[in-house]
Design an enzyme around this catalytic site. Structure first.
Site, PDB file in Angstrom:
ATOM      1  N   ASP A   1       0.822  -1.209   0.000  1.00 12.88           N
ATOM      2  CA  ASP A   1       0.000   0.000   0.000  1.00 12.88           C
ATOM      3  C   ASP A   1       0.858   1.262   0.000  1.00 12.88           C
ATOM      4  O   ASP A   1       2.082   1.201   0.164  1.00 12.88           O
ATOM      5  CB  ASP A   1      -0.969  -0.019   1.194  1.00 12.88           C
ATOM      6  CG  ASP A   1      -0.285  -0.340   2.529  1.00 12.88           C
ATOM      7  OD1 ASP A   1       0.955  -0.413   2.569  1.00 12.88           O
ATOM      8  OD2 ASP A   1      -0.995  -0.523   3.525  1.00 12.88           O
TER       9      ASP A   1
ATOM     10  N   ASN B   1      -7.305  -1.642  14.377  1.00  9.38           N
ATOM     11  CA  ASN B   1      -8.706  -1.894  14.023  1.00  9.38           C
ATOM     12  C   ASN B   1      -8.853  -3.155  13.157  1.00  9.38           C
ATOM     13  O   ASN B   1      -9.905  -3.387  12.575  1.00  9.38           O
ATOM     14  CB  ASN B   1      -9.294  -0.687  13.288  1.00  9.38           C
ATOM     15  CG  ASN B   1      -8.569  -0.381  11.982  1.00  9.38           C
ATOM     16  OD1 ASN B   1      -7.599  -1.055  11.636  1.00  9.38           O
ATOM     17  ND2 ASN B   1      -9.020   0.641  11.273  1.00  9.38           N
TER      18      ASN B   1
ATOM     19  N   HIS C   1      -7.129  -3.822  10.412  1.00 13.54           N
ATOM     20  CA  HIS C   1      -6.856  -3.680   8.973  1.00 13.54           C
ATOM     21  C   HIS C   1      -5.584  -4.434   8.581  1.00 13.54           C
ATOM     22  O   HIS C   1      -4.675  -4.632   9.385  1.00 13.54           O
ATOM     23  CB  HIS C   1      -6.847  -2.213   8.531  1.00 13.54           C
ATOM     24  CG  HIS C   1      -5.630  -1.420   8.872  1.00 13.54           C
ATOM     25  ND1 HIS C   1      -5.617  -0.031   8.934  1.00 13.54           N
ATOM     26  CD2 HIS C   1      -4.354  -1.782   9.176  1.00 13.54           C
ATOM     27  CE1 HIS C   1      -4.412   0.394   9.221  1.00 13.54           C
ATOM     28  NE2 HIS C   1      -3.628  -0.640   9.385  1.00 13.54           N
TER      29      HIS C   1
ATOM     30  N   GLU D   1      -9.450  -1.364   5.448  1.00 13.83           N
ATOM     31  CA  GLU D   1     -10.059  -0.976   6.713  1.00 13.83           C
ATOM     32  C   GLU D   1     -11.310  -1.832   6.971  1.00 13.83           C
ATOM     33  O   GLU D   1     -11.802  -2.517   6.055  1.00 13.83           O
ATOM     34  CB  GLU D   1     -10.435   0.507   6.647  1.00 13.83           C
ATOM     35  CG  GLU D   1      -9.271   1.454   6.344  1.00 13.83           C
ATOM     36  CD  GLU D   1      -8.307   1.667   7.526  1.00 13.83           C
ATOM     37  OE1 GLU D   1      -8.314   0.859   8.484  1.00 13.83           O
ATOM     38  OE2 GLU D   1      -7.532   2.639   7.469  1.00 13.83           O
TER      39      GLU D   1
HETATM   40  C1  F6R Z   1       1.387  -0.834   6.111  1.00 16.83           C
HETATM   41  C2  F6R Z   1       0.334  -1.821   6.346  1.00 16.83           C
HETATM   42  C3  F6R Z   1      -0.518  -1.692   7.573  1.00 16.83           C
HETATM   43  C4  F6R Z   1       0.291  -1.962   8.839  1.00 16.83           C
HETATM   44  C5  F6R Z   1      -0.573  -1.806  10.095  1.00 16.83           C
HETATM   45  C6  F6R Z   1       0.217  -2.004  11.370  1.00 16.83           C
HETATM   46  O1  F6R Z   1       2.042  -1.117   4.897  1.00 16.83           O
HETATM   47  O2  F6R Z   1       0.134  -2.695   5.561  1.00 16.83           O
HETATM   48  O3  F6R Z   1      -1.599  -2.580   7.499  1.00 16.83           O
HETATM   49  O4  F6R Z   1       0.822  -3.258   8.789  1.00 16.83           O
HETATM   50  O5  F6R Z   1      -1.145  -0.533  10.115  1.00 16.83           O
HETATM   51  O6  F6R Z   1       1.063  -0.918  11.533  1.00 16.83           O
HETATM   52  P1  F6R Z   1       2.196  -0.943  12.650  1.00 16.83           P
HETATM   53  O7  F6R Z   1       3.113  -2.031  12.262  1.00 16.83           O
HETATM   54  O8  F6R Z   1       2.856   0.409  12.526  1.00 16.83           O
HETATM   55  O9  F6R Z   1       1.509  -1.170  13.944  1.00 16.83           O
END
Ligand code: F6R
Length: 249
Positions: A70, A141, A143, A148
Protein backbone atom coordinates in the site's frame (compact mmCIF):
# COMPACT_ATOMS: atom_id res chain seq x y z
CA UNK A 1 -12.46 -22.00 7.84
CA UNK A 2 -8.82 -22.71 8.50
CA UNK A 3 -6.88 -22.64 11.76
CA UNK A 4 -3.66 -20.64 11.44
CA UNK A 5 -0.27 -21.71 12.76
CA UNK A 6 0.66 -19.71 15.86
CA UNK A 7 4.28 -19.02 16.78
CA UNK A 8 4.91 -16.99 19.91
CA UNK A 9 8.33 -15.55 20.79
CA UNK A 10 9.59 -13.77 23.87
CA UNK A 11 10.52 -10.61 21.92
CA UNK A 12 9.75 -8.94 18.58
CA UNK A 13 13.43 -9.39 17.70
CA UNK A 14 13.22 -13.16 18.17
CA UNK A 15 10.06 -13.41 16.04
CA UNK A 16 11.57 -11.14 13.38
CA UNK A 17 14.77 -13.19 13.31
CA UNK A 18 12.70 -16.33 12.65
CA UNK A 19 10.94 -14.63 9.71
CA UNK A 20 14.28 -13.33 8.37
CA UNK A 21 15.67 -16.88 8.57
CA UNK A 22 12.75 -18.09 6.43
CA UNK A 23 13.42 -15.40 3.85
CA UNK A 24 17.09 -16.34 3.85
CA UNK A 25 16.16 -19.98 3.20
CA UNK A 26 13.75 -18.90 0.44
CA UNK A 27 16.39 -16.91 -1.48
CA UNK A 28 18.92 -19.70 -0.95
CA UNK A 29 16.52 -22.05 -2.79
CA UNK A 30 15.33 -19.45 -5.28
CA UNK A 31 17.18 -16.10 -5.39
CA UNK A 32 14.33 -14.35 -7.27
CA UNK A 33 11.65 -15.26 -4.71
CA UNK A 34 8.58 -12.98 -4.83
CA UNK A 35 7.43 -11.52 -1.53
CA UNK A 36 4.65 -9.10 -0.53
CA UNK A 37 5.73 -6.54 2.05
CA UNK A 38 4.25 -4.18 4.65
CA UNK A 39 5.59 -0.95 6.14
CA UNK A 40 5.00 0.42 9.65
CA UNK A 41 6.51 -0.24 13.03
CA UNK A 42 5.98 -4.01 12.97
CA UNK A 43 8.43 -5.01 10.19
CA UNK A 44 11.23 -2.71 11.34
CA UNK A 45 13.03 -5.39 13.35
CA UNK A 46 12.67 -7.81 10.41
CA UNK A 47 14.14 -5.32 7.95
CA UNK A 48 16.95 -4.49 10.41
CA UNK A 49 17.75 -8.20 10.67
CA UNK A 50 17.76 -8.54 6.86
CA UNK A 51 20.22 -5.63 6.74
CA UNK A 52 22.38 -7.32 9.37
CA UNK A 53 22.32 -10.61 7.46
CA UNK A 54 23.49 -8.81 4.32
CA UNK A 55 26.28 -6.95 6.09
CA UNK A 56 27.51 -9.56 8.54
CA UNK A 57 26.61 -12.87 6.95
CA UNK A 58 26.87 -11.93 3.27
CA UNK A 59 23.26 -12.87 2.51
CA UNK A 60 22.57 -11.74 -1.04
CA UNK A 61 19.13 -10.13 -1.46
CA UNK A 62 19.85 -8.64 -4.89
CA UNK A 63 17.49 -10.93 -6.81
CA UNK A 64 14.64 -10.81 -4.28
CA UNK A 65 11.45 -9.36 -5.76
CA UNK A 66 9.20 -7.26 -3.51
CA UNK A 67 5.69 -5.90 -3.95
CA UNK A 68 4.51 -3.53 -1.24
CA UNK A 69 0.94 -3.62 -0.09
CA UNK A 70 0.00 0.00 0.00
CA UNK A 71 0.83 3.70 -0.16
CA UNK A 72 -0.79 6.93 0.91
CA UNK A 73 -2.68 8.81 -1.80
CA UNK A 74 -1.91 11.39 -2.86
CA UNK A 75 1.71 11.63 -1.76
CA UNK A 76 5.00 12.54 -3.43
CA UNK A 77 7.32 9.55 -3.71
CA UNK A 78 10.07 11.59 -2.03
CA UNK A 79 7.88 12.65 0.94
CA UNK A 80 9.61 11.57 4.17
CA UNK A 81 6.44 9.74 5.30
CA UNK A 82 5.76 7.94 2.01
CA UNK A 83 5.97 4.16 2.14
CA UNK A 84 8.36 4.37 -0.82
CA UNK A 85 10.77 6.42 1.31
CA UNK A 86 10.31 3.98 4.22
CA UNK A 87 11.22 0.98 2.07
CA UNK A 88 14.23 2.67 0.50
CA UNK A 89 15.59 3.74 3.88
CA UNK A 90 14.72 0.69 5.99
CA UNK A 91 15.40 -2.14 3.57
CA UNK A 92 16.21 -1.60 -0.08
CA UNK A 93 19.35 0.54 0.21
CA UNK A 94 20.88 -0.77 3.46
CA UNK A 95 20.21 -4.45 2.64
CA UNK A 96 21.59 -4.11 -0.91
CA UNK A 97 18.31 -5.02 -2.61
CA UNK A 98 17.79 -4.11 -6.26
CA UNK A 99 15.48 -1.05 -6.28
CA UNK A 100 14.25 -2.04 -9.76
CA UNK A 101 12.84 -5.28 -8.30
CA UNK A 102 11.04 -3.55 -5.43
CA UNK A 103 7.60 -2.34 -6.42
CA UNK A 104 5.19 -0.09 -4.61
CA UNK A 105 1.95 1.50 -5.77
CA UNK A 106 2.51 5.12 -6.74
CA UNK A 107 0.85 7.80 -4.62
CA UNK A 108 1.57 10.29 -7.40
CA UNK A 109 -0.95 9.10 -9.99
CA UNK A 110 -3.99 11.22 -10.79
CA UNK A 111 -7.29 10.03 -9.38
CA UNK A 112 -8.53 9.16 -12.87
CA UNK A 113 -5.48 6.93 -13.38
CA UNK A 114 -5.64 4.97 -10.11
CA UNK A 115 -7.73 2.09 -11.40
CA UNK A 116 -5.45 1.53 -14.41
CA UNK A 117 -2.33 1.93 -12.26
CA UNK A 118 -3.48 -0.67 -9.75
CA UNK A 119 -4.57 -2.98 -12.56
CA UNK A 120 -1.01 -2.80 -13.91
CA UNK A 121 0.32 -3.43 -10.42
CA UNK A 122 -1.77 -6.59 -10.09
CA UNK A 123 -0.64 -7.63 -13.57
CA UNK A 124 3.02 -7.15 -12.58
CA UNK A 125 2.45 -9.47 -9.60
CA UNK A 126 0.90 -12.09 -11.88
CA UNK A 127 3.76 -11.74 -14.37
CA UNK A 128 6.25 -12.31 -11.56
CA UNK A 129 4.45 -15.62 -10.90
CA UNK A 130 2.33 -14.38 -7.97
CA UNK A 131 3.30 -13.76 -4.36
CA UNK A 132 5.02 -16.78 -2.85
CA UNK A 133 4.87 -15.23 0.57
CA UNK A 134 2.84 -12.27 1.81
CA UNK A 135 4.13 -10.60 4.97
CA UNK A 136 1.61 -8.55 6.93
CA UNK A 137 1.26 -6.35 9.98
CA UNK A 138 -2.14 -5.72 11.55
CA UNK A 139 -3.72 -2.39 12.44
CA UNK A 140 -5.35 -1.75 15.82
CA UNK A 141 -8.71 -1.89 14.02
CA UNK A 142 -7.86 -5.19 12.31
CA UNK A 143 -6.86 -3.68 8.97
CA UNK A 144 -4.35 -5.44 6.73
CA UNK A 145 -2.69 -3.29 4.11
CA UNK A 146 -5.09 -0.36 3.99
CA UNK A 147 -8.10 -2.70 3.98
CA UNK A 148 -10.06 -0.98 6.71
CA UNK A 149 -13.06 -2.56 8.50
CA UNK A 150 -15.84 -3.14 5.98
CA UNK A 151 -13.41 -4.41 3.31
CA UNK A 152 -14.81 -7.54 1.70
CA UNK A 153 -12.95 -10.83 1.30
CA UNK A 154 -13.22 -10.43 -2.47
CA UNK A 155 -11.97 -6.83 -2.52
CA UNK A 156 -9.34 -6.04 -5.15
CA UNK A 157 -6.64 -3.36 -5.30
CA UNK A 158 -8.29 0.04 -4.98
CA UNK A 159 -8.42 3.55 -3.55
CA UNK A 160 -9.72 3.59 0.04
CA UNK A 161 -10.60 6.18 2.63
CA UNK A 162 -8.41 5.78 5.71
CA UNK A 163 -10.02 5.15 9.09
CA UNK A 164 -9.63 7.87 11.74
CA UNK A 165 -7.48 5.58 13.92
CA UNK A 166 -5.17 4.87 10.98
CA UNK A 167 -4.67 8.58 10.28
CA UNK A 168 -4.17 9.30 13.98
CA UNK A 169 -1.42 6.65 14.22
CA UNK A 170 0.36 8.21 11.23
CA UNK A 171 0.31 11.75 12.64
CA UNK A 172 3.86 11.71 14.03
CA UNK A 173 5.35 10.61 10.71
CA UNK A 174 3.75 13.60 9.01
CA UNK A 175 5.24 15.96 11.60
CA UNK A 176 2.30 18.32 11.84
CA UNK A 177 1.29 18.40 8.16
CA UNK A 178 -2.07 16.75 7.47
CA UNK A 179 -2.14 12.96 7.04
CA UNK A 180 -3.63 12.01 3.65
CA UNK A 181 -7.30 11.04 3.86
CA UNK A 182 -6.86 8.16 1.40
CA UNK A 183 -4.60 5.30 0.52
CA UNK A 184 -4.19 2.82 -2.32
CA UNK A 185 -3.90 -0.81 -1.35
CA UNK A 186 -3.90 -4.35 -2.58
CA UNK A 187 -7.27 -5.84 -1.69
CA UNK A 188 -8.05 -8.76 0.59
CA UNK A 189 -8.50 -10.94 -2.53
CA UNK A 190 -4.97 -10.00 -3.68
CA UNK A 191 -3.58 -10.93 -0.25
CA UNK A 192 -5.46 -14.24 -0.20
CA UNK A 193 -3.92 -15.16 -3.59
CA UNK A 194 -0.46 -15.43 -2.00
CA UNK A 195 0.78 -19.01 -1.61
CA UNK A 196 1.57 -18.39 2.02
CA UNK A 197 0.95 -15.58 4.52
CA UNK A 198 2.88 -14.57 7.64
CA UNK A 199 1.23 -11.99 9.91
CA UNK A 200 3.46 -10.33 12.51
CA UNK A 201 2.03 -8.62 15.60
CA UNK A 202 4.03 -7.40 18.56
CA UNK A 203 3.16 -5.66 21.82
CA UNK A 204 0.26 -5.62 24.26
CA UNK A 205 -1.60 -2.99 22.24
CA UNK A 206 -2.21 -5.66 19.57
CA UNK A 207 -3.45 -8.38 21.95
CA UNK A 208 -7.14 -7.57 21.57
CA UNK A 209 -7.14 -7.34 17.77
CA UNK A 210 -4.99 -10.50 17.51
CA UNK A 211 -7.61 -12.30 19.60
CA UNK A 212 -10.44 -10.99 17.37
CA UNK A 213 -8.62 -11.97 14.19
CA UNK A 214 -7.73 -15.49 15.31
CA UNK A 215 -10.52 -16.47 17.68
CA UNK A 216 -13.36 -14.02 16.95
CA UNK A 217 -15.98 -14.13 14.24
CA UNK A 218 -14.79 -14.23 10.63
CA UNK A 219 -16.18 -10.91 9.48
CA UNK A 220 -15.25 -7.84 7.51
CA UNK A 221 -15.56 -5.90 10.79
CA UNK A 222 -12.07 -7.32 11.49
CA UNK A 223 -10.42 -7.65 8.05
CA UNK A 224 -7.56 -9.78 9.43
CA UNK A 225 -10.13 -12.43 10.46
CA UNK A 226 -10.76 -12.95 6.71
CA UNK A 227 -7.29 -14.52 6.56
CA UNK A 228 -9.00 -17.66 7.91
CA UNK A 229 -10.23 -18.18 4.33
CA UNK A 230 -6.57 -19.03 3.53
CA UNK A 231 -5.14 -22.48 4.26
CA UNK A 232 -1.55 -21.46 4.99
CA UNK A 233 -1.30 -18.57 7.44
CA UNK A 234 1.29 -18.28 10.20
CA UNK A 235 1.02 -15.69 12.96
CA UNK A 236 4.35 -14.57 14.45
CA UNK A 237 3.61 -12.98 17.81
CA UNK A 238 5.44 -11.87 20.89
CA UNK A 239 4.16 -12.94 24.30
CA UNK A 240 2.23 -9.70 25.02
CA UNK A 241 0.47 -9.77 21.61
CA UNK A 242 -0.55 -13.41 22.20
CA UNK A 243 -1.76 -12.81 25.75
CA UNK A 244 -5.52 -12.81 24.99
CA UNK A 245 -5.46 -16.03 22.97
CA UNK A 246 -7.05 -19.02 24.66
CA UNK A 247 -4.94 -21.47 22.65
CA UNK A 248 -1.48 -20.01 23.20
CA UNK A 249 1.21 -21.99 21.41
C1 F6R B 1 1.39 -0.83 6.11
C2 F6R B 1 0.33 -1.82 6.35
C3 F6R B 1 -0.52 -1.69 7.57
C4 F6R B 1 0.29 -1.96 8.84
C5 F6R B 1 -0.57 -1.81 10.10
C6 F6R B 1 0.22 -2.00 11.37
O1 F6R B 1 2.04 -1.12 4.90
O2 F6R B 1 0.13 -2.69 5.56
O3 F6R B 1 -1.60 -2.58 7.50
O4 F6R B 1 0.82 -3.26 8.79
O5 F6R B 1 -1.15 -0.53 10.12
O6 F6R B 1 1.06 -0.92 11.53
P1 F6R B 1 2.20 -0.94 12.65
O7 F6R B 1 3.11 -2.03 12.26
O8 F6R B 1 2.86 0.41 12.53
O9 F6R B 1 1.51 -1.17 13.94
Amino acid sequence: MNAPHLHTYSTPQAGSAAVAAELRAMVARQPQAVVGLPTGGTPQALYAEMVRLAREEAVDWTSLVGFNLDEYWPIDAAHPASFRTFMRQQLVEPAGCDAARFHIPSGEVQRSEIEAHLGEYQQAIRQAGGLQLQLLGIGLNGHIGFNEPGSAADSEARLVELAAVTRERARDQFGGSPVPTHGITLGIADILRAQRIIVMAFGAEKSSVVHSAIEGEVSDACPASLLRHHANVTWVLDTPAASELSLMS
